[in-house]
Design a protein around this motif. Structure first.
Motif, PDB file in Angstrom:
ATOM      1  N   GLU A 304       4.984  10.405   5.535  1.00  0.00           N
ATOM      2  CA  GLU A 304       5.945   9.619   6.412  1.00  0.00           C
ATOM      3  C   GLU A 304       6.433   8.611   6.515  1.00  0.00           C
ATOM      4  OE1 GLU A 304       3.869  10.294  11.134  1.00  0.00           O
ATOM      5  OE2 GLU A 304       2.818  11.587   9.763  1.00  0.00           O
ATOM      6  N   VAL A 305       7.274   7.882   7.070  1.00  0.00           N
ATOM      7  CA  VAL A 305       7.996   6.844   7.357  1.00  0.00           C
ATOM      8  C   VAL A 305       7.354   6.347   8.389  1.00  0.00           C
ATOM      9  CG1 VAL A 305       9.911   5.236   7.260  1.00  0.00           C
ATOM     10  CG2 VAL A 305       9.431   7.231   6.145  1.00  0.00           C
ATOM     11  N   VAL A 306       6.822   5.174   8.614  1.00  0.00           N
ATOM     12  CA  VAL A 306       6.949   3.777  10.237  1.00  0.00           C
ATOM     13  C   VAL A 306       7.015   3.054  10.306  1.00  0.00           C
ATOM     14  CG1 VAL A 306       3.872   5.218  10.005  1.00  0.00           C
ATOM     15  CG2 VAL A 306       4.436   3.355   8.441  1.00  0.00           C
ATOM     16  N   ARG A 322       3.165   5.672   5.661  1.00  0.00           N
ATOM     17  CA  ARG A 322       1.533   5.930   6.432  1.00  0.00           C
ATOM     18  C   ARG A 322       0.528   5.830   5.343  1.00  0.00           C
ATOM     19  NH1 ARG A 322       0.169   7.172  11.308  1.00  0.00           N
ATOM     20  NH2 ARG A 322       1.791   7.562  11.920  1.00  0.00           N
ATOM     21  N   SER A 323       1.289   6.469   4.159  1.00  0.00           N
ATOM     22  CA  SER A 323      -0.127   6.298   2.961  1.00  0.00           C
ATOM     23  C   SER A 323       0.406   5.362   2.147  1.00  0.00           C
ATOM     24  CB  SER A 323       0.547   7.513   1.530  1.00  0.00           C
ATOM     25  OG  SER A 323       1.779   7.292   1.108  1.00  0.00           O
ATOM     26  N   GLY A 324       0.507   4.430   1.965  1.00  0.00           N
ATOM     27  CA  GLY A 324       0.275   2.414   1.969  1.00  0.00           C
ATOM     28  C   GLY A 324       1.777   2.820   1.023  1.00  0.00           C
ATOM     29  N   SER A 344      -3.733  -0.107   0.208  1.00  0.00           N
ATOM     30  CA  SER A 344      -4.711   0.327  -0.214  1.00  0.00           C
ATOM     31  C   SER A 344      -4.646   1.347   1.127  1.00  0.00           C
ATOM     32  CB  SER A 344      -5.846  -0.294  -0.845  1.00  0.00           C
ATOM     33  OG  SER A 344      -6.116  -0.864   0.393  1.00  0.00           O
ATOM     34  N   ALA A 345      -3.538   0.614   2.268  1.00  0.00           N
ATOM     35  CA  ALA A 345      -3.537   1.816   3.682  1.00  0.00           C
ATOM     36  C   ALA A 345      -2.941   1.439   4.310  1.00  0.00           C
ATOM     37  CB  ALA A 345      -5.173   1.164   4.351  1.00  0.00           C
ATOM     38  N   ARG A 346      -2.077   2.269   5.100  1.00  0.00           N
ATOM     39  CA  ARG A 346      -0.721   2.301   6.292  1.00  0.00           C
ATOM     40  C   ARG A 346      -0.167   1.339   6.305  1.00  0.00           C
ATOM     41  NH1 ARG A 346       0.639   4.531  12.068  1.00  0.00           N
ATOM     42  NH2 ARG A 346       2.068   3.206  12.816  1.00  0.00           N
ATOM     43  N   VAL A 347       0.996   1.358   5.851  1.00  0.00           N
ATOM     44  CA  VAL A 347       1.987  -0.100   5.765  1.00  0.00           C
ATOM     45  C   VAL A 347       2.103  -0.574   7.395  1.00  0.00           C
ATOM     46  CG1 VAL A 347       4.317  -0.557   5.561  1.00  0.00           C
ATOM     47  CG2 VAL A 347       3.179   0.313   3.308  1.00  0.00           C
ATOM     48  N   GLY A 348       2.192  -1.198   7.930  1.00  0.00           N
ATOM     49  CA  GLY A 348       2.700  -2.077   9.069  1.00  0.00           C
ATOM     50  C   GLY A 348       3.913  -2.506   9.458  1.00  0.00           C
ATOM     51  N   TRP A 358      15.048  -9.477  -2.242  1.00  0.00           N
ATOM     52  CA  TRP A 358      13.452  -9.620  -2.028  1.00  0.00           C
ATOM     53  C   TRP A 358      13.501  -8.781  -0.396  1.00  0.00           C
ATOM     54  CZ3 TRP A 358      10.781 -12.274   1.344  1.00  0.00           C
ATOM     55  CH2 TRP A 358      11.778 -13.082   2.123  1.00  0.00           C
ATOM     56  N   VAL A 359      12.418  -8.242  -0.983  1.00  0.00           N
ATOM     57  CA  VAL A 359      11.244  -7.029   0.168  1.00  0.00           C
ATOM     58  C   VAL A 359       9.823  -7.971   0.411  1.00  0.00           C
ATOM     59  CG1 VAL A 359      10.750  -5.292   1.176  1.00  0.00           C
ATOM     60  CG2 VAL A 359      13.110  -5.462  -0.508  1.00  0.00           C
ATOM     61  N   VAL A 360       9.355  -8.003   1.540  1.00  0.00           N
ATOM     62  CA  VAL A 360       8.414  -8.053   1.689  1.00  0.00           C
ATOM     63  C   VAL A 360       7.226  -6.936   2.761  1.00  0.00           C
ATOM     64  CG1 VAL A 360       8.875  -9.194   3.955  1.00  0.00           C
ATOM     65  CG2 VAL A 360       6.339  -9.832   2.793  1.00  0.00           C
ATOM     66  N   SER A 361       6.684  -6.984   2.501  1.00  0.00           N
ATOM     67  CA  SER A 361       6.046  -5.484   3.100  1.00  0.00           C
ATOM     68  C   SER A 361       4.417  -6.385   3.898  1.00  0.00           C
ATOM     69  CB  SER A 361       5.439  -4.001   2.523  1.00  0.00           C
ATOM     70  OG  SER A 361       4.523  -4.509   1.378  1.00  0.00           O
ATOM     71  N   GLY A 362       3.810  -5.639   4.734  1.00  0.00           N
ATOM     72  CA  GLY A 362       2.499  -6.149   5.105  1.00  0.00           C
ATOM     73  C   GLY A 362       1.767  -4.976   5.852  1.00  0.00           C
ATOM     74  N   GLY A 363      -0.113  -4.898   5.123  1.00  0.00           N
ATOM     75  CA  GLY A 363      -0.570  -3.212   5.350  1.00  0.00           C
ATOM     76  C   GLY A 363      -1.696  -3.591   5.924  1.00  0.00           C
ATOM     77  N   TRP A 364      -2.287  -2.861   6.532  1.00  0.00           N
ATOM     78  CA  TRP A 364      -3.524  -2.515   7.318  1.00  0.00           C
ATOM     79  C   TRP A 364      -4.846  -2.980   6.337  1.00  0.00           C
ATOM     80  CZ3 TRP A 364      -4.319   1.783  11.500  1.00  0.00           C
ATOM     81  CH2 TRP A 364      -2.823   2.042  12.279  1.00  0.00           C
TER      82      TRP A 364
END
Length: 406
Positions: A304-306, A322-324, A344-348, A358-364
């Protein structure tokens, strides 16, 4: 001339002339050992985790679980790990930009400055960070008036100013170069903000209207414009988002932003501009929608895309779920270029650099991750050859010896 100290509560302190110069927090663990190699410290915790700390800029090169009893540097890019049952060799990052940065709280969103030099990170504890995009070093740490969630970090078109939006009535404008506070306001509680080339800095509060931030921190209500739950714009002032009823909205810059709502796209979870149209996520479905609302491409994500980010010039779409996981797509293709177990948790939040490299991601999970898109286009044979050259061994030798670990 410095002293490194590992504490019982998981802090690695660097002391310079008796005063703390840097602190790296590794959550509630005990640090068992510290091993140095140039400007990098290899840290082993009581849980067997290994962390590589860049002493030059105070950031993590990486952290991984190894069940290690002992660990020591084997070379500039590898670590010898000894567990209760085996010895193995682990490769560690040696590039300037770390692959992973552990931050102090869960990440609610990430953004990249228009010049591509700074990464903005909004945290769930009311803090916002500005990171150097080249090294991952923390340039500035901004603390809000309360510990409510920082909702957005928005850069001015010339990348010289940054606006911090919070879930509390605390909006602030800073100068990027030195972190100086320019002005602040307590007149709104914004969940999103966008900096238009013509309309200026626009805020989307928890109300059915939009606000514009004035030069002195005054806030003006924009009449005739409904509220938005999400809005993102590109360098040309083209934007996308969704309204307070989760319907798709396309946005155009002007003296006042122009909003077009599409009723046929309800329950929108994420939207980002893509040329004259938008990339839209509804559940696990990702749509490319043109300026008239027609679907030109559709794909199904693995979760599920957030959040979404896109580079229309390169035809790339980045989706965090939502799965990270983070997926990277080429518009028009039915399968992703890559699906990465990033968190290991939802993507913020996710963001893609202005040059698309390049891509950056942040998570819960309190981590910020960096990924190269260039390697995705490298033919498998060439990629294997590069890996084998770096290791000095063939893939078959590594698999036969079982010394790579996971």
């Amino acid at each position: 001339e410095d002293v490194l100290v590992g504490t019982l509560n998981g802090e690695l302190l660097r002391l310079h002339q008796g005063k703390a110069a840097d602190t790296l927090r590794l959550r509630q663990v005990r640090i068992d050992s510290i091993n140095l190699s140039g400007d990098r410290a290899l840290v082993v915790t009581d849980a067997g985790d290994i962390a590589i700390w860049n002493l030059k800029n105070g950031t993590l090169y990486g952290r991984f679980s190894a069940a290690a009893a002992i660990a020591a540097w084997a070379s500039a890019d590898s670590v010898r790990v000894v567990t209760d049952t085996r010895a193995e060799l682990r490769r560690v990052p040696s590039t300037a930009r770390p692959e992973r940065i552990v931050v102090e709280a869960g990440v609610s969103t990430v953004t990249i400055s228009p010049n591509g030099r700074v990464v903005g990170v909004a945290l769930g504890n009311g803090v916002a960070l500005l990171l150097d995009a080249a090294s991952g070093a923390i340039l500035h740490r901004f603390v809000g008036a309360s510990d409510v969630v920082t909702k957005d970090v928005t850069f001015s078109p010339d990348s010289t100013l940054v606006h911090i939006a919070t879930a509390g009535a605390d909006e602030r404008l800073y100068r990027v170069a030195d972190g100086a506070l320019i002005n602040s306001s307590i007149a709104s509680s914004a969940r999103r903000s966008a900096w238009f080339p013509r309309a200026g800095l626009v805020l989307a509060p928890y109300s059915p209207w939009l606000l514009r931030w004035g030069a002195k921190g005054e806030v003006e209500r924009l009449s005739g414009l409904g509220g938005l739950g999400e809005m993102e714009i590109d360098a040309f002032g083209r934007g996308a988002g969704f309204d307070t009823d989760d319907r798709l909205v396309l946005i155009r810059d002007g003296v006042l932003p122009e909003l077009r709502t599409f009723d046929k796209y309800p329950q929108v979870a994420a939207a980002t501009p893509f040329g004259e149209g938008a990339i839209v996520a509804v559940g696990t479905d990702i749509h490319h929608v043109d300026s008239e609302g027609a679907v030109g491409w559709m794909a199904r994500a693995g979760g599920e895309v957030v959040d979404l980010a896109a580079d229309s010039a390169a035809g790339l779409v980045v989706a965090g779920d939502r799965s990270g996981s983070v997926e990277i797509w080429v518009v028009g293709e039915r399968a992703p270029l890559a699906r990465i177990a990033a968190h290991s948790a939802r993507v913020g939040g996710v963001a893609i650099s202005p040059d698309g490299k390049w891509v950056v991601s942040g998570g819960w999970d309190s981590e910020v991750r960096f990924f190269s898109t260039e390697s995705l286009h490298t033919p498998p044979v060439a990629l294997q050859a590069a890996v084998e050259a770096a290791w000095g061994r063939t893939l078959e030798e590594v698999l036969a010896q079982g010394t790579l670990g996971d």
